[in-house]
Design a protein around this motif. Structure first.
Motif, short mmCIF file in Angstrom:
data_model
loop_
_atom_site.label_atom_id
_atom_site.label_comp_id
_atom_site.label_asym_id
_atom_site.label_seq_id
_atom_site.Cartn_x
_atom_site.Cartn_y
_atom_site.Cartn_z
N PHE A 1 34.77 35.78 33.87
CA PHE A 1 33.56 36.25 34.87
C PHE A 1 34.17 35.80 36.31
N LEU A 2 34.69 34.75 36.21
CA LEU A 2 35.03 34.04 37.69
C LEU A 2 36.31 34.69 38.17
N ASN A 3 37.15 35.20 37.25
CA ASN A 3 38.33 35.90 37.52
C ASN A 3 37.89 37.24 38.39
N ARG A 4 37.03 37.84 37.99
CA ARG A 4 36.31 39.09 38.29
C ARG A 4 35.72 38.94 39.75
N PRO B 1 40.58 34.65 42.14
CA PRO B 1 41.49 33.55 42.21
C PRO B 1 43.07 33.73 42.26
N VAL B 2 43.88 33.07 43.01
CA VAL B 2 45.30 33.67 43.22
C VAL B 2 45.86 33.34 41.91
N THR B 3 45.53 32.33 41.11
CA THR B 3 46.12 32.05 39.73
C THR B 3 44.73 32.39 38.94
N PRO B 4 45.07 33.14 38.03
CA PRO B 4 43.81 33.61 37.33
C PRO B 4 43.40 32.44 36.36
N ALA C 1 37.41 28.90 47.30
CA ALA C 1 38.81 28.08 47.54
C ALA C 1 39.73 28.60 46.56
N LEU C 2 39.41 29.01 45.34
CA LEU C 2 40.20 29.30 44.31
C LEU C 2 41.02 30.72 44.78
N SER C 3 40.53 31.16 45.89
CA SER C 3 41.19 32.43 46.25
C SER C 3 42.32 32.19 47.38
#
Length: 426
Positions: free
Chosen positions: A84-87, A91-94, A241-243
């Motif tokens: 869900f959060l990958n979508r 994030p740069v790293t899945p 921040a994950l991106s």
């Protein structure tokens, strides 16, 4: 019976906290003289839709009557959160299931990361104004020291404000001899309802790298963004921040993100939080035993997995929720403008309007020369049976500012606004 010193301190403090009296006497059509609570951050605007979805799919398998996969969440749940959060977070790293520790809410997640990074007395940087519950989450049971960061006339979300974090860190370490171990960020911001620009996030990460401080981004409102149709731009778009590619910026082992279902799905009672640490597996290993105290219930584990795996439903849900957020924000701020109440513009995330009731009160009552305008206004609000988060609860540098939640439905919001205005006028 004698209590421990820490328990007695809380017992004494609890007797003087108006919040608990409010929670015991909430307004409803059946209780018209109860408190209209627009202080607690709940979004009820999509409750009927979510409840319908859940009730149609609530067939709990027998394995969820066991301890399942342990206290940090089932393998299925971690995979569902990751997918869900990958979508949505890009994030740069899945994300992978191993990057996630699930908790029974984001407050326990905050406790866990503070426990992981700071010993008692060590510092956690927190910019003002702030989400008031950060204080007990950091200090109540863990003994962490909140290091408030003041900005004066600077925008707390600006690049210039980053220097204030360094000033606060150096002052705390010189004064106490203790280390600052982490910087806690509410992104989107609570109570300001705005998002940190990408360049500010990067500058904060660079600061954390300089002092080897953990960067913790609480992104519980990440998907509760909306179109601001009433205020002048700029309205900063949310970016997780994950991106951000941390190469050359910060050691990725220092970067951690928190997320949960309470806000983006209007489901505070489901009690699901997630600690996301992609490059620091020791965090998840260290939390294996403490996770026994924050075990996600079987019902939550199962229902959250079903919901988060259903991309067609969640895409629709988030779109509809964001539409309602936009409409309710516009409705609320129009009322404030029509009645001459100043508020912080530029919001496009979360559930809040940050408004200057102290200024309005001074205009209506120039004869009242009280020093603590925030306390005076709060007393009047409680007399009119309406509850907001005050300047003192939010650590505001400016007196008289209050946080109002606009996501309880139009009838509830209108009644709150009427009581607020009555408290100012009388």
């Amino acid at each position: 019976m004698a209590l421990s010193q820490r328990a007695q301190t809380l017992a004494d403090a609890g007797r003087n906290n108006p919040f608990w009296n409010v929670m015991k006497d909430i307004w409803s059509p059946a209780n018209p003289n109860g408190y209209v609570n627009v202080g607690i951050a709940e979004n009820s605007m999509m409750h009927d839709e979510l409840l319908k979805y859940i009730n149609e799919r609530h067939e709990l398998p027998v394995k969820y009557l066991t301890y399942n996969d342990g206290g940090s969440g089932s393998s299925r749940l971690k995979a569902a959160i990751s997918g869900f959060l990958n979508r949505h977070m890009k994030p740069v790293t899945p994300l992978e299931p191993g990057h996630v520790t699930a908790t029974n809410g984001v407050s326990p997640a905050i406790e866990h990361v503070v426990w992981s990074f700071a010993d008692a007395g060590e510092g956690i940087l927190l910019g003002r104004p702030y989400y008031g519950a950060f204080i007990p989450d950091i200090s109540l049971r863990l003994g962490g020291s909140v290091v408030p960061v003041s900005f004066g006339d600077l925008d707390p979300l600006s690049a210039e404000g980053v220097d204030k974090y360094e000033e606060a860190l150096l002052e705390f370490q010189q004064r106490t001899g203790k280390k600052v171990r982490a910087l806690m960020l509410a992104h989107p911001h609570n109570p300001l309802g705005r998002c940190y620009p990408r360049e500010v996030l990067i500058k904060l990460m660079e600061f954390c790298q300089k002092y080897q401080v953990h960067f913790i981004s609480d992104e519980i409102y990440a998907l509760s963004t909306f179109e601001n149709t009433v205020d002048e731009p700029p309205h900063v778009k949310f970016e997780s921040a994950l991106s951000i590619d941390t190469t050359g910026i910060i050691d990725p082992r220092l970067v951690h993100v928190l997320w949960g279902m309470s806000k983006d799905f209007g489901a505070n009672g489901i009690r699901l939080g997630a600690i996301i640490s992609q490059a620091n597996p020791d965090v998840h290993t260290a939390l294996t035993m403490p996770s026994l105290y924050t075990y996600v219930s079987a019902h939550t584990d199962y229902l959250a997995s079903i919901i988060l795996e259903d991309f067609a439903y969640t895409d629709w849900y988030l779109h509809e929720n964001q539409k309602k957020l936009s409409e309710s924000y516009a409705h609320t701020t129009k009322y404030l403008k029509d009645h001459g109440i100043e508020y912080g513009t530029g919001c496009n995330a979360a559930f809040f309007v940050w408004m200057n009731l102290g200024k309005k009160y001074r205009e209506l009552h120039p004869e009242d020369e009280c020093e603590d305008i925030g306390d005076r206004v709060m007393q009047r609000l409680l007399q009119k049976k309406v509850f907001l988060v005050s300047d003192s609860l939010a650590g505001s540098e400016k007196s008289g500012w209050f946080r109002m939640v606009f996501t309880q439905g139009q009838q509830h919001v209108d009644l709150a606004l009427e009581r607020i205005l009555a408290a100012m006028d009388e």
